[in-house]
Every structure is written in C-alpha cells, then in structure tokens.
Design an enzyme around this catalytic site. Sequence first.
Site, PDB file in Angstrom:
ATOM      1  N   GLU A  70      -4.713   7.332  -5.393  1.00 40.18           N
ATOM      2  CA  GLU A  70      -4.872   6.632  -6.677  1.00 40.18           C
ATOM      3  C   GLU A  70      -6.194   7.013  -7.332  1.00 40.18           C
ATOM      4  O   GLU A  70      -7.185   7.239  -6.640  1.00 40.18           O
ATOM      5  CB  GLU A  70      -4.820   5.115  -6.462  1.00 40.18           C
ATOM      6  CG  GLU A  70      -3.477   4.645  -5.958  1.00 40.18           C
ATOM      7  CD  GLU A  70      -3.399   3.136  -5.776  1.00 40.18           C
ATOM      8  OE1 GLU A  70      -2.315   2.618  -5.470  1.00 40.18           O
ATOM      9  OE2 GLU A  70      -4.440   2.463  -5.943  1.00 40.18           O
TER      10      GLU A  70
ATOM     11  N   ARG B  36       0.837  -1.194   0.000  1.00 40.10           N
ATOM     12  CA  ARG B  36       0.000   0.000   0.000  1.00 40.10           C
ATOM     13  C   ARG B  36       0.875   1.248   0.000  1.00 40.10           C
ATOM     14  O   ARG B  36       1.875   1.330   0.722  1.00 40.10           O
ATOM     15  CB  ARG B  36      -0.927   0.017   1.228  1.00 40.10           C
ATOM     16  CG  ARG B  36      -2.082  -0.975   1.148  1.00 40.10           C
ATOM     17  CD  ARG B  36      -3.043  -0.594   0.044  1.00 40.10           C
ATOM     18  NE  ARG B  36      -4.218  -1.454  -0.034  1.00 40.10           N
ATOM     19  CZ  ARG B  36      -4.323  -2.523  -0.824  1.00 40.10           C
ATOM     20  NH1 ARG B  36      -3.299  -2.888  -1.569  1.00 40.10           N
ATOM     21  NH2 ARG B  36      -5.434  -3.229  -0.852  1.00 40.10           N
TER      22      ARG B  36
ATOM     23  N   HIS C 150      -0.751  -0.115  -9.815  1.00 42.18           N
ATOM     24  CA  HIS C 150      -1.428  -0.993  -8.853  1.00 42.18           C
ATOM     25  C   HIS C 150      -2.040  -2.223  -9.533  1.00 42.18           C
ATOM     26  O   HIS C 150      -3.210  -2.549  -9.337  1.00 42.18           O
ATOM     27  CB  HIS C 150      -2.500  -0.229  -8.077  1.00 42.18           C
ATOM     28  CG  HIS C 150      -2.758  -0.820  -6.714  1.00 42.18           C
ATOM     29  ND1 HIS C 150      -3.253  -0.086  -5.665  1.00 42.18           N
ATOM     30  CD2 HIS C 150      -2.587  -2.084  -6.232  1.00 42.18           C
ATOM     31  CE1 HIS C 150      -3.394  -0.861  -4.600  1.00 42.18           C
ATOM     32  NE2 HIS C 150      -2.986  -2.082  -4.922  1.00 42.18           N
TER      33      HIS C 150
END
Length: 315
Positions: A262, A233, A281
């Site tokens: 994000e 993360r 991601h």
Amino acid sequence: MSGKKVILITGSDLADVALRMLEDYEPVFTGRQPTEAQLIALCQQHNPVAILVRYGKITASVMDAAPGLKVISKHGSGIDVIDVEAAAARGVMVRAAAGANAAAVSEHTWALILACAKSVIPLDRRLRAGHWDKATHKSLELEGRTLGLIGLGAIGSRVAKIACAFGMKVLAYDPYANTVPPECERVDELKDILMHADVLSLHCPLTQQNKGMINASTLAYCKPGAILVNTARGGLIDDAALAAALRAGTLRWAALDSFSSEPLSTPHVWEEIDNVILSPHVGGVSDASYVKMGTGAAANILQVLQTSSQTETTH
C-alpha cells in the site's frame, strides 16, 4: 521547539481531542506515507519518547534512531506494521487502540458484502449506459445463506450480529478465541468453513503463520459462487490465486479494502478484473473512529509514559 519531550506522529493530522491529551509533549508530524529513511532522520533529530503510528512501518532501524523511545502506539488495532520482536528486545512497549474502529470496519464490511450480493456497481454502470436489467437480473439473497468468519475479535463479532439480522447462519474459525458469541457456530478447520460459506469475511491479524492463508490450495475448497471480503490485511491473500479464481468464476465476487503493498500502485492485478470491488484501506476510518483511534492511541502513550516515569522515580 518548546523544550517538551517529543511524540512523533506518523501522519499529517490527529484528532483535536487526542492532541489536547498530549499537550504536555511536543507533537511532530511526519506527513503521510513516511519512508524508513525519513522516520530515521526525524528520530535522530528529535529523539521521541513515543511514536504514534498512523502510516508507515516502524522497523528496528527506526527504533535504534530514537534511544529515548518508550512506547509505540498504533492509531488502530493492527500492529503488523511494527516490528514487535525488535521493540521487545529494546524494552519498547507496543500498544494498539483495540476495538476503536470495530464499528467502522464492521459497517464497511457489510457495505462490501451487500455491494457484491446485490451487484450494486455493475447495475449502476449498466443503467448509466442505457440498459434496463429488471427482467434478467437476479441478485443473491442472503437470508438462509452461510457467513464464514475468519477471526472473531471485536470486528468479527459485530459482523456476526449483523448477519443474524439478515437471517444468515454464521460459522466462525478462530483457533485463538476463548469464547464464541451465541450467534456463531465454531469450526475447527479452515477448510470446513471454506466449504460451507456463501460469504467469507476475513477479520484476523496478519502473522507469519497465516500469511497467504487464502491461496490456490485453500480457494479450491470454496463453494462455487462464494463471495470473499477482506477488511483485515492484504497479506492474508495470495493475489494471483484470488485473481485466477475470480477470472474463472470460481468465486462470484471479491471485495478488498487492504492490500499486500500500500498504497496500491498501477498497474496492478485488479485493473482488468470486473468482479472485484476495491476501496483504499478506509474500512476503519469514519468520523467517529478517527476520534476513538486517536484518543485510544494517545491514552496508551500516556499510560506507558506515566508508568515509566513512576518506575524511574522509585529507582
């Protein structure tokens, strides 16, 4: 609408096999990157019994807009986008598809480690520009080096096994792990793993306690020339401190697959830093994990709803 109870899916798609598992319910897709306002509106409109979370954040306000909500199920393992305390206060169960993307994330982790150690991207760029660096380039050999793992769940454990195939020593820091795989040597203090790791890889969930754990103070303990990889993360890292360490050459490379905000928008701190590799991601997203995460999330929903139904029947 079909008259079936609704399951809200915060995304635009779900694996076909997972949708078939949920055929007794009406799936409603939010589309990619739903805002809180959009989620609240959809909850008010459909009063879902479950939310299957792919994108966006599930806040207390979203839950309050769905009084019939029984379960929030994550399409993956990280539940930091769900207000777990608010869910508990409202009697809403929170579930994660634990381990469903472990293979995908561990493979992506090693793709990033190798790209850093072997200078894959700069060599490609220079060769395309007409340079032949065979006489001058030296990559980082991993055999005999030390891999430091922060977090030793399903993903970290797989990364450790692969490290052994490369002939690396593996140190692991995870105060919550009950056992340590035979491939690893346990380290009790964060600074000790930072001081000894040639490659540092993050595999822990994001909590209030570890937010920003990689910062100017902790980076000061790192070995000169170390590589940092984050497929966990983004909030675990203080971006400004990492950027400073990369610019100064304190760290050889970093590779980041997740970010504190994000999607990553421009301008951002990484645009002008050459020794960082970025991916959007996608570490946990593969052809197989897409199915495993979907079916895992669907199974968790069905288990909670079935239990809830049985409880209501007995009462």
